[in-house]
Design a protein around this motif. Structure first.
Motif, PDB file in Angstrom:
ATOM      1  N   VAL A 182       0.711  -1.094   0.300  1.00 61.46           N
ATOM      2  CA  VAL A 182      -0.144   0.065  -0.144  1.00 61.46           C
ATOM      3  C   VAL A 182       0.684   0.751  -0.339  1.00 61.46           C
ATOM      4  N   LYS A 183       0.500   2.317  -0.848  1.00 60.60           N
ATOM      5  CA  LYS A 183       1.093   3.906  -0.175  1.00 60.60           C
ATOM      6  C   LYS A 183       1.292   4.472   0.514  1.00 60.60           C
ATOM      7  N   ASP A 184      -0.217   4.522   1.483  1.00 63.01           N
ATOM      8  CA  ASP A 184      -0.350   5.502   2.827  1.00 63.01           C
ATOM      9  C   ASP A 184      -0.361   4.224   3.779  1.00 63.01           C
ATOM     10  N   LEU A 185       0.322   3.877   4.593  1.00 63.71           N
ATOM     11  CA  LEU A 185       0.598   2.829   5.218  1.00 63.71           C
ATOM     12  C   LEU A 185      -0.874   3.071   6.172  1.00 63.71           C
ATOM     13  N   GLU A 186      -0.395   3.926   6.886  1.00 64.37           N
ATOM     14  CA  GLU A 186      -1.763   4.975   8.452  1.00 64.37           C
ATOM     15  C   GLU A 186      -2.984   5.158   7.670  1.00 64.37           C
ATOM     16  N   THR A 187      -3.476   5.468   6.587  1.00 61.98           N
ATOM     17  CA  THR A 187      -4.266   6.460   5.845  1.00 61.98           C
ATOM     18  C   THR A 187      -4.605   4.093   5.569  1.00 61.98           C
ATOM     19  N   SER A 188      -4.275   3.044   5.142  1.00 61.53           N
ATOM     20  CA  SER A 188      -4.989   2.203   4.261  1.00 61.53           C
ATOM     21  C   SER A 188      -5.636   1.299   6.157  1.00 61.53           C
ATOM     22  N   ILE A 189      -4.802   1.420   6.918  1.00 65.29           N
ATOM     23  CA  ILE A 189      -4.152   0.783   8.419  1.00 65.29           C
ATOM     24  C   ILE A 189      -6.268   1.364   8.607  1.00 65.29           C
ATOM     25  N   MET A 190      -6.576   2.992   8.924  1.00 64.42           N
ATOM     26  CA  MET A 190      -7.648   3.026   9.347  1.00 64.42           C
ATOM     27  C   MET A 190      -8.838   2.609   8.318  1.00 64.42           C
ATOM     28  N   LYS A 191      -8.534   2.639   6.795  1.00 67.80           N
ATOM     29  CA  LYS A 191     -10.122   2.235   6.565  1.00 67.80           C
ATOM     30  C   LYS A 191     -10.080   0.576   6.411  1.00 67.80           C
ATOM     31  N   TRP A 192      -9.437   0.036   7.044  1.00 64.29           N
ATOM     32  CA  TRP A 192      -8.960  -2.212   6.296  1.00 64.29           C
ATOM     33  C   TRP A 192      -9.668  -1.952   7.913  1.00 64.29           C
ATOM     34  N   LYS A 193      -9.298  -1.436   9.168  1.00 64.46           N
ATOM     35  CA  LYS A 193      -9.783  -2.232  10.397  1.00 64.46           C
ATOM     36  C   LYS A 193     -11.224  -1.409   9.572  1.00 64.46           C
ATOM     37  N   LYS A 194     -12.021  -0.041   9.773  1.00 67.22           N
ATOM     38  CA  LYS A 194     -13.038   0.092   9.631  1.00 67.22           C
ATOM     39  C   LYS A 194     -13.783  -0.568   9.185  1.00 67.22           C
ATOM     40  N   TRP A 195     -13.447  -0.435   7.863  1.00 67.29           N
ATOM     41  CA  TRP A 195     -14.167  -1.523   6.364  1.00 67.29           C
ATOM     42  C   TRP A 195     -14.034  -2.738   6.969  1.00 67.29           C
ATOM     43  N   PHE A 196     -13.576  -3.651   7.729  1.00 66.97           N
ATOM     44  CA  PHE A 196     -13.620  -5.011   7.887  1.00 66.97           C
ATOM     45  C   PHE A 196     -13.672  -5.363   8.756  1.00 66.97           C
ATOM     46  N   HIS A 197     -13.574  -4.384   9.572  1.00 70.57           N
ATOM     47  CA  HIS A 197     -13.897  -5.206  11.071  1.00 70.57           C
ATOM     48  C   HIS A 197     -13.022  -5.685  12.078  1.00 70.57           C
ATOM     49  N   LEU A 198     -11.616  -5.157  12.110  1.00 70.84           N
ATOM     50  CA  LEU A 198     -10.469  -6.172  12.225  1.00 70.84           C
ATOM     51  C   LEU A 198      -9.583  -5.129  13.688  1.00 70.84           C
TER      52      LEU A 198
END
Length: 272
Positions: A182-198
């Motif tokens: 991923v290009k932007d680690l912090e943004t991707s973490i935030m999105k994936w945690k929120k979207w996939f409930h992780l």
């Protein structure tokens, strides 16, 4: 909402050779069958319910005509990139509820899309899929959602009876994690945690990858989101193929090795 790791899609123009190579490594792998409506076919290598799907195209004209299956659209659109890992699938037992979950998060949903595959014995396997649009990033890098219309217990029993799930020569081998560039680690973490409930682990630096990564915890197989800090495999993946899976870790294999297999990197053993 409960999501579990289901499988990772590895595109190759020769699934037969990929299955043969996995067998040579000591894994139980076999050909799966044909997708009559999509012009594709596959081979499978299971680690309990988590598995690797080696997918290939046998009718490119049919694949290019597919309108609603965004995995097949991706494979057709990226055929000139060559072999490589391309997409992760997460599993749910309620695809309609999953669609509502994503819509409440403000995401654009495509599907459910009905899928089927003709097994080698002639029987027909059916499932449903849901695809998510991420307008701010690579259009194909997000996992898609799959519903097999069975509980995990029912599916495991079926796959064991069909000898699709079977003990590997390497004994208790597991698909430990799939790494995604991923290009932007912090943004991707935030999105994936929120979207996939992780849930997640703290960010770590990996010297061999020359990248920072965060492990997202999933039932079955974890996901590593990786962002480069300099030249290396993660940076090369982003430059050449965009945001997508690029590496698989197979643990409990009793051997330590690295293999470049059909455009993907495979790590065997317990050490990263």
């Amino acid at each position: 909402m409960d999501f579990r790791f289901d499988h990772i899609v590895h595109y190759t123009n020769n699934p037969e050779r990929a299955v043969g190579q996995m067998k040579a490594f000591g894994f139980h792998a076999q050909m799966g069958g044909q997708h009559p409506d999509w012009g594709t076919y596959n081979g499978l290598c299971h680690f309990d319910l988590s598995y690797i799907e080696f997918i290939g195209v046998e009718d490119i004209h049919k694949a290019e005509s597919v309108a609603d299956n965004f995995l097949i659209k991706q494979i057709a659109a990226e055929k000139d990139l060559g072999d490589g890992l391309c997409r992760i699938a997460l599993r749910t037992n309620d695809i309609e509820q999953a669609g509502e979950w994503f819509r409440q998060k403000g995401l654009i949903i495509k599907g459910p899309v009905e899928g089927s595959r003709r097994r080698a014995d002639g029987s027909l396997l059916k499932w449903s899929m849901l695809f998510i649009e991420d307008q701010e990033s690579d259009p194909y890098h997000l996992p898609f959602i799959i519903d097999w219309k069975q509980t995990d217990e029912e599916r495991r029993k079926t796959l064991i009876n069909q000898q699709i799930i079977k003990r590997h020569c390497l004994h208790d081998a597991k698909l430990a994690y799939a790494a995604v560039a991923v290009k932007d680690l912090e943004t991707s973490i935030m999105k994936w945690k929120k979207w996939f409930h992780l849930d997640d682990k703290p960010i770590v630096f990996n010297k061999k990858l020359n990248a920072r990564y965060c492990k997202l915890l999933l039932k079955g197989t974890d996901i590593l989101l990786c962002s480069p800090t300099g030249d290396g495999l993660v940076a090369d993946t982003l430059k050449q193929r965009g945001e997508r899976p690029f590496l698989l870790k197979l643990s409990e294999t009793k051997v330590e090795k690295k293999a470049d297999l059909f455009g993907g990197t495979y790590l065997f053993g317990n050490n990263d």
